[in-house]
Design a protein around this motif. Structure first.
Motif, PDB file in Angstrom:
ATOM      1  N   LEU A 130      47.295  25.687  25.769  1.00 15.29           N
ATOM      2  CA  LEU A 130      46.652  26.988  25.936  1.00 15.29           C
ATOM      3  C   LEU A 130      47.722  28.044  26.199  1.00 15.29           C
ATOM      4  N   PRO A 131      47.958  28.952  25.252  1.00 14.41           N
ATOM      5  CA  PRO A 131      49.023  29.942  25.430  1.00 14.41           C
ATOM      6  C   PRO A 131      48.613  31.049  26.404  1.00 14.41           C
ATOM      7  N   ALA A 132      49.630  31.662  26.997  1.00 14.92           N
ATOM      8  CA  ALA A 132      49.357  32.816  27.861  1.00 14.92           C
ATOM      9  C   ALA A 132      48.916  33.988  26.993  1.00 14.92           C
ATOM     10  N   SER A 133      47.985  34.771  27.504  1.00 14.70           N
ATOM     11  CA  SER A 133      47.470  35.910  26.759  1.00 14.70           C
ATOM     12  C   SER A 133      48.018  37.208  27.327  1.00 14.70           C
ATOM     13  N   LYS A 134      47.852  38.291  26.562  1.00 16.43           N
ATOM     14  CA  LYS A 134      48.268  39.600  27.051  1.00 16.43           C
ATOM     15  C   LYS A 134      47.471  39.983  28.290  1.00 16.43           C
ATOM     16  N   GLY A 135      46.190  39.598  28.299  1.00 20.10           N
ATOM     17  CA  GLY A 135      45.362  39.868  29.471  1.00 20.10           C
ATOM     18  C   GLY A 135      45.879  39.151  30.707  1.00 20.10           C
ATOM     19  N   GLY A 136      46.398  37.930  30.509  1.00 16.15           N
ATOM     20  CA  GLY A 136      46.956  37.181  31.632  1.00 16.15           C
ATOM     21  C   GLY A 136      48.173  37.875  32.222  1.00 16.15           C
ATOM     22  N   LYS A 137      48.989  38.489  31.367  1.00 14.15           N
ATOM     23  CA  LYS A 137      50.157  39.214  31.856  1.00 14.15           C
ATOM     24  C   LYS A 137      49.743  40.476  32.610  1.00 14.15           C
ATOM     25  N   ILE A 138      48.721  41.172  32.090  1.00 15.13           N
ATOM     26  CA  ILE A 138      48.204  42.361  32.784  1.00 15.13           C
ATOM     27  C   ILE A 138      47.637  41.958  34.142  1.00 15.13           C
ATOM     28  N   LYS A 139      46.953  40.825  34.179  1.00 16.76           N
ATOM     29  CA  LYS A 139      46.404  40.307  35.433  1.00 16.76           C
ATOM     30  C   LYS A 139      47.492  40.090  36.471  1.00 16.76           C
ATOM     31  N   THR A 140      48.601  39.495  36.040  1.00 23.11           N
ATOM     32  CA  THR A 140      49.711  39.235  36.963  1.00 23.11           C
ATOM     33  C   THR A 140      50.289  40.535  37.507  1.00 23.11           C
ATOM     34  N   VAL A 141      50.450  41.525  36.629  1.00 22.56           N
ATOM     35  CA  VAL A 141      50.976  42.824  37.063  1.00 22.56           C
ATOM     36  C   VAL A 141      50.038  43.471  38.077  1.00 22.56           C
ATOM     37  N   LEU A 142      48.744  43.454  37.798  1.00 22.89           N
ATOM     38  CA  LEU A 142      47.772  44.068  38.706  1.00 22.89           C
ATOM     39  C   LEU A 142      47.749  43.355  40.052  1.00 22.89           C
ATOM     40  N   GLN A 143      47.783  42.024  40.026  1.00 23.43           N
ATOM     41  CA  GLN A 143      47.808  41.277  41.278  1.00 23.43           C
ATOM     42  C   GLN A 143      49.053  41.606  42.087  1.00 23.43           C
ATOM     43  N   THR A 182      41.223  39.384  36.517  1.00 22.04           N
ATOM     44  CA  THR A 182      41.384  37.951  36.794  1.00 22.04           C
ATOM     45  C   THR A 182      40.165  37.168  36.321  1.00 22.04           C
ATOM     46  N   LEU A 183      38.983  37.672  36.645  1.00 22.44           N
ATOM     47  CA  LEU A 183      37.750  36.977  36.255  1.00 22.44           C
ATOM     48  C   LEU A 183      37.522  37.042  34.740  1.00 22.44           C
ATOM     49  N   VAL A 184      37.748  38.219  34.148  1.00 21.40           N
ATOM     50  CA  VAL A 184      37.534  38.379  32.710  1.00 21.40           C
ATOM     51  C   VAL A 184      38.476  37.474  31.914  1.00 21.40           C
ATOM     52  N   THR A 185      39.747  37.443  32.296  1.00 13.54           N
ATOM     53  CA  THR A 185      40.699  36.583  31.578  1.00 13.54           C
ATOM     54  C   THR A 185      40.396  35.110  31.818  1.00 13.54           C
ATOM     55  N   GLY A 186      39.857  34.784  32.980  1.00 14.05           N
ATOM     56  CA  GLY A 186      39.460  33.400  33.246  1.00 14.05           C
ATOM     57  C   GLY A 186      38.370  32.945  32.297  1.00 14.05           C
ATOM     58  N   VAL A 187      37.361  33.803  32.114  1.00 12.10           N
ATOM     59  CA  VAL A 187      36.277  33.486  31.169  1.00 12.10           C
ATOM     60  C   VAL A 187      36.836  33.396  29.751  1.00 12.10           C
ATOM     61  N   ASP A 188      37.733  34.320  29.409  1.00 16.92           N
ATOM     62  CA  ASP A 188      38.330  34.322  28.070  1.00 16.92           C
ATOM     63  C   ASP A 188      39.108  33.032  27.806  1.00 16.92           C
ATOM     64  N   TYR A 189      39.870  32.558  28.801  1.00 20.06           N
ATOM     65  CA  TYR A 189      40.608  31.303  28.659  1.00 20.06           C
ATOM     66  C   TYR A 189      39.648  30.135  28.427  1.00 20.06           C
ATOM     67  N   CYS A 190      38.538  30.121  29.157  1.00 18.85           N
ATOM     68  CA  CYS A 190      37.563  29.030  28.999  1.00 18.85           C
ATOM     69  C   CYS A 190      36.980  29.020  27.598  1.00 18.85           C
ATOM     70  N   VAL A 191      36.625  30.202  27.088  1.00 21.20           N
ATOM     71  CA  VAL A 191      36.049  30.310  25.741  1.00 21.20           C
ATOM     72  C   VAL A 191      37.074  29.888  24.697  1.00 21.20           C
ATOM     73  N   LYS A 192      38.317  30.372  24.847  1.00 20.64           N
ATOM     74  CA  LYS A 192      39.364  29.996  23.891  1.00 20.64           C
ATOM     75  C   LYS A 192      39.645  28.494  23.942  1.00 20.64           C
ATOM     76  N   SER A 193      39.638  27.929  25.130  1.00 23.49           N
ATOM     77  CA  SER A 193      39.899  26.494  25.275  1.00 23.49           C
ATOM     78  C   SER A 193      38.839  25.680  24.545  1.00 23.49           C
ATOM     79  N   TYR A 194      37.586  26.056  24.726  1.00 25.26           N
ATOM     80  CA  TYR A 194      36.484  25.340  24.060  1.00 25.26           C
ATOM     81  C   TYR A 194      36.648  25.407  22.547  1.00 25.26           C
ATOM     82  N   ARG A 195      36.969  26.597  22.028  1.00 26.07           N
ATOM     83  CA  ARG A 195      37.110  26.759  20.585  1.00 26.07           C
ATOM     84  C   ARG A 195      38.305  25.979  20.048  1.00 26.07           C
ATOM     85  N   LEU A 196      39.454  26.068  20.746  1.00 26.52           N
ATOM     86  CA  LEU A 196      40.653  25.382  20.276  1.00 26.52           C
ATOM     87  C   LEU A 196      40.506  23.865  20.307  1.00 26.52           C
ATOM     88  N   VAL A 197      39.887  23.349  21.351  1.00 22.58           N
ATOM     89  CA  VAL A 197      39.685  21.903  21.447  1.00 22.58           C
ATOM     90  C   VAL A 197      38.720  21.432  20.369  1.00 22.58           C
TER      91      VAL A 197
END
Length: 203
Positions: A130-143, A182-197
Motif C-alpha cells: 500500500l503506497p503512501a498517498s498525497k493525502g497521507g503526507k498532508i495529514k502528517t504536515v497538519l498533525q 486523518t480520518l478521510v485518508t484512513g477511509v481512503d486507504y481502506c477502500v484502496k486496499s480492498y480494491r488492490l487486493v
C-alpha cells in the motif's frame, strides 16, 4: 539500470539515514520527560519539548531525503522509520493529553487510525504494497503543525496573553483539520486496499 547497478550489494544498515532514524527513536523518551516535567505547566519546559519535537521531525525529513538521494534505502530503515514516526506522534498526543492540553478522544481517534492502517499494511503485504498517498503526507504536515501549536500553547498563554485566545483558536483549527484529514485518508486507504487486493487476487 546497468548491470553494475543491478549487481551492486545492498547498502549497509550502518549509514547516516538509519542513524538519524535511531536518533529520532531515542528522542521520544527525552521529549516525554521534558513535556511531562512539572505537570506540563512550566513554560520553559514546554518550549524545550517543542524544540525536541522539531528536531525529531527534522530528522524524519532529512533521513528520508538522504536515503533516496544516496540510494541508502535498507530493510532496517523501512521498518524502523515508520516505527519512529508512530512512536513520536503517539508520545506527543498522549503526552499532551496527560498534561491536560488535549482531551482523551483526540489521541484515541488519531492513534486508532494510525496503528490501524499500519496493521492493514502488514495484513495485505502478501498481495500488494500500500503506497503512501498525497493525502497521507498532508495529514502528517497538519498533525505536526497542530502538535507544535499545542506544545507552545502554555508559553503563549503565560508570556503573551494578548494573543492567547487567537493562538488557541488557530491551534484547534489546525488540530481539527488534522483529525478530519486523518480520518478521510484512513477511509481512503481502506477502500484502496480492498480494491488492490481484489485486483491482485483476480490476476
Amino acid at each position: 539500470m546497468n548491470d553494475r547497478t543491478r549487481d551492486a550489494p545492498p547498502p549497509s544498515n550502518w549509514n547516516l539515514p538509519n542513524a538519524l532514524t535511531v536518533l529520532r527513536i531515542l528522542l521520544v523518551p527525552v521529549f516525554l520527560v521534558v513535556l511531562l516535567a512539572e505537570g506540563g505547566t512550566e513554560p520553559t519546559l514546554r518550549v524545550w519539548a517543542f524544540a525536541v519535537f522539531v528536531v525529531a521531525m527534522v530528522t524524519d525529513w532529512v533521513d528520508g531525503a538522504l536515503a533516496r538521494r544516496w540510494d541508502l534505502i535498507t530493510d532496517f530503515g523501512k521498518i524502523a522509520d515508520p516505527i519512529a514516526d508512530k512512536a513520536l506522534m503517539a508520545a506527543a498526543l498522549i503526552g499532551l493529553w496527560m498534561v491536560g492540553t488535549l482531551p482523551f478522544w483526540v489521541p484515541l481517534v488519531i492513534l486508532v487510525r494510525e496503528f490501524g492502517i499500519t496493521v492493514l499494511r502488514f495484513v495485505i503485504i502478501r498481495w500488494v504494497v500500500l503506497p503512501a498517498s498525497k493525502g497521507g503526507k498532508i495529514k502528517t504536515v497538519l498533525q505536526t503543525v497542530a502538535i507544535g501549536l499545542m506544545l507552545l500553547w502554555v508559553p503563549v498563554l503565560i508570556g503573551l496573553p494578548a494573543i492567547g485566545v487567537a493562538w488557541t483558536v488557530v491551534a484547534w483549527l489546525a488540530m481539527t483539520a488534522a483529525i478530519i484529514v486523518t480520518l478521510v485518508t484512513g477511509v481512503d486507504y481502506c477502500v484502496k486496499s480492498y480494491r488492490l487486493v481484489r485486483e491482485a487476487k483476480a490476476a
